[in-house]
Design a protein around this motif. Structure first.
Motif, short mmCIF file in Angstrom:
data_model
loop_
_atom_site.label_atom_id
_atom_site.label_comp_id
_atom_site.label_asym_id
_atom_site.label_seq_id
_atom_site.Cartn_x
_atom_site.Cartn_y
_atom_site.Cartn_z
N UNK A 285 45.47 25.08 55.00
CA UNK A 285 44.90 24.68 56.29
C UNK A 285 44.57 23.20 56.30
N UNK A 286 44.08 22.68 55.18
CA UNK A 286 43.80 21.25 55.09
C UNK A 286 45.09 20.45 55.25
N UNK A 287 46.15 20.89 54.58
CA UNK A 287 47.44 20.20 54.68
C UNK A 287 47.97 20.24 56.10
N UNK A 288 47.91 21.41 56.72
CA UNK A 288 48.42 21.56 58.08
C UNK A 288 47.68 20.67 59.06
N UNK A 289 46.36 20.51 58.86
CA UNK A 289 45.59 19.65 59.75
C UNK A 289 46.02 18.20 59.68
N UNK A 290 46.26 17.70 58.47
CA UNK A 290 46.73 16.32 58.33
C UNK A 290 48.04 16.13 59.06
N UNK A 291 48.91 17.13 59.00
CA UNK A 291 50.21 17.01 59.66
C UNK A 291 50.10 17.13 61.17
N UNK A 292 49.34 18.13 61.70
CA UNK A 292 49.49 18.41 63.12
C UNK A 292 48.27 18.82 63.91
N UNK A 293 47.04 18.62 63.41
CA UNK A 293 45.86 19.00 64.19
C UNK A 293 45.81 18.25 65.52
N UNK A 294 45.34 18.93 66.55
CA UNK A 294 45.28 18.34 67.88
C UNK A 294 44.09 17.39 68.05
N UNK A 295 44.22 16.33 68.82
CA UNK A 295 43.04 15.56 69.21
C UNK A 295 42.08 16.49 69.97
N UNK A 296 40.80 16.36 69.71
CA UNK A 296 39.81 17.23 70.34
C UNK A 296 38.55 16.42 70.61
N UNK A 297 37.92 16.58 71.78
CA UNK A 297 36.74 15.77 72.10
C UNK A 297 35.55 16.01 71.19
N UNK A 298 35.54 17.10 70.44
CA UNK A 298 34.40 17.40 69.58
C UNK A 298 34.47 16.68 68.24
#
Length: 394
Positions: free
Chosen positions: A98-111
């Protein structure tokens, strides 16, 4: 028909300090540190993917995440962003995938100020390594996984049309099956990206040290290397210490783990940029993408290859936007005395028209004010001379 590129990510190790605790679904599984609301993480500032988003966000790219699975309950992944199908896993007790996936493609989010490199990409989570929750509190990943299982994961990524295969936790030794899987991936046009993560002096990891693989070193905020592994096969380096990314155990929230220190994170940053390159330059082969990433890196102070940093630190903007000769060779393919080809990044995106107009008006105002000042000075001088012309002295 254009085949979407796939980034295959093989799990990470996180080092986190608790804050704003979230409840994990299982006591033995990874826990988030909270929702990150600090300043933009330094690694994200260095790579600066937002500067590239007007050009490409990685749309049309399928990013396969090979490792410990990806937690589909973390809502910083968009609805439908995680693909399904045979062999996929949308749970992640260990947390590293999950950490790896976030670096690759996590969405911008206002929070939160954290976002992934290529938020337009879809993610295909494939589990090859069970891992354990204890590993998610370690800062070392050189234990790796079984090379046979890793070979099978690479083959599955290729079967799903992988364009980039990221190995964030490589194996401690090579096997014919792993070498064959890497060869098949390259033949399919994929870029194989693998983290240099060994912590014992002189040790190598695989397929990091396999010829044709983009081996990635990692740096800390001071620019120093994080990993012990070194060799002439290192290609580039990227942020790998004191970072932020998405966490497993989110339970339907936007949740993060920080600070995270692991060489695999550097490989995840490089793989995300590789996905942006493939989206912006769909005509490039896998080997040409690898060449572009190495040629555009910020060279070490010596100007030569560094055994722990490769050809330098990743330059995402130059990698995506630069104009390179069609037949350019990777830096390791020519003697070091041969000068590198000119790398010309594209100009920064133009400012909005309103900003340009405002700037023009401001400059005009300055010019008028200067002219008015000169006129006033001339009139005062003329009055002091009773309006008589001054004498010219050669």
């Amino acid at each position: 028909m254009r085949i979407p590129a796939v980034v295959a990510v093989v799990g990470l190790v996180a080092l986190g300090s608790p804050a704003t605790a979230f409840a994990a679904p299982e006591a033995q599984c990874a826990n988030p540190s909270g929702t990150y609301r600090g300043e933009v993480p330094w690694g994200q500032r260095l790579v600066d993917p937002a500067r590239l988003w007007p050009l490409t966000r990685g749309d049309g790219q399928l990013v396969a995440v090979l490792g410990t699975g990806v937690d589909g309950q973390n809502t910083q992944f968009a609805p439908g962003q995680l693909e399904g199908g045979a062999g996929t896993e949308r749970t992640d007790c260990d947390g590293r995938g999950t950490i790896a996936a976030g670096v690759v493609g996590a969405q911008p989010d206002p929070s939160t100020t954290f976002a992934g490199v290529a938020p337009g990409a879809h993610l295909l989570p494939i589990r090859y390594l069970e891992g354990s929750s204890s590993s998610s509190s370690s800062s070392s990943s050189d234990g790796g996984g079984d090379p046979g299982a890793l070979a099978g994961a690479i083959d599955r990524a290729v079967d799903r049309h992988a364009g980039v295969i990221l190995v964030a936790v490589p194996a401690a030794f090579d096997t014919p099956a792993l070498t064959s899987a890497v060869s098949r991936a390259r033949s399919s046009g994929a870029v194989v990206v693998s983290a240099a993560s060994a912590t014992q002096q002189g040790a190598r990891t695989y397929p990091t040290a396999t010829p044709g693989v983009l081996a990635v070193g990692s740096v800390n905020p001071a620019g120093g290397p994080v990993q012990t592994e070194a060799g002439d096969y290192l290609g580039v380096a990227a942020p790998g210490a004191e970072l932020v990314s998405t966490s497993a155990g989110a339970g339907g929230t936007v949740a993060h783990r920080w600070p995270v220190t692991d060489p695999g994170l550097a490989a995840a940053y490089v793989a995300g940029v590789a996905a942006l390159v493939r989206a912006y330059h769909p005509e490039l082969t896998g080997d040409q993408v690898l060449t572009r990433l190495t040629l555009t890196a910020h060279r070490p102070a010596s100007g030569r290859h560094d055994p722990r940093l490769g050809w330098g630190v990743l330059d995402a903007y130059a990698a995506v936007s630069s104009t390179l000769p069609a037949d350019v060779a990777p830096p390791g393919a020519v003697p070091s005395a041969v000068p590198a080809p000119a790398v010309v990044p594209a100009a920064a995106p133009a400012r909005p028209a309103a900003d340009v107009a405002a700037g023009t008006i401001a400059l005009a105002g300055v010019a008028l004010a200067a002219a008015a000042g000169l006129t006033v000075a001339a009139v005062r001088r003329a009055r002091r001379r009773n309006w008589r012309p001054s004498r010219f002295t050669p």
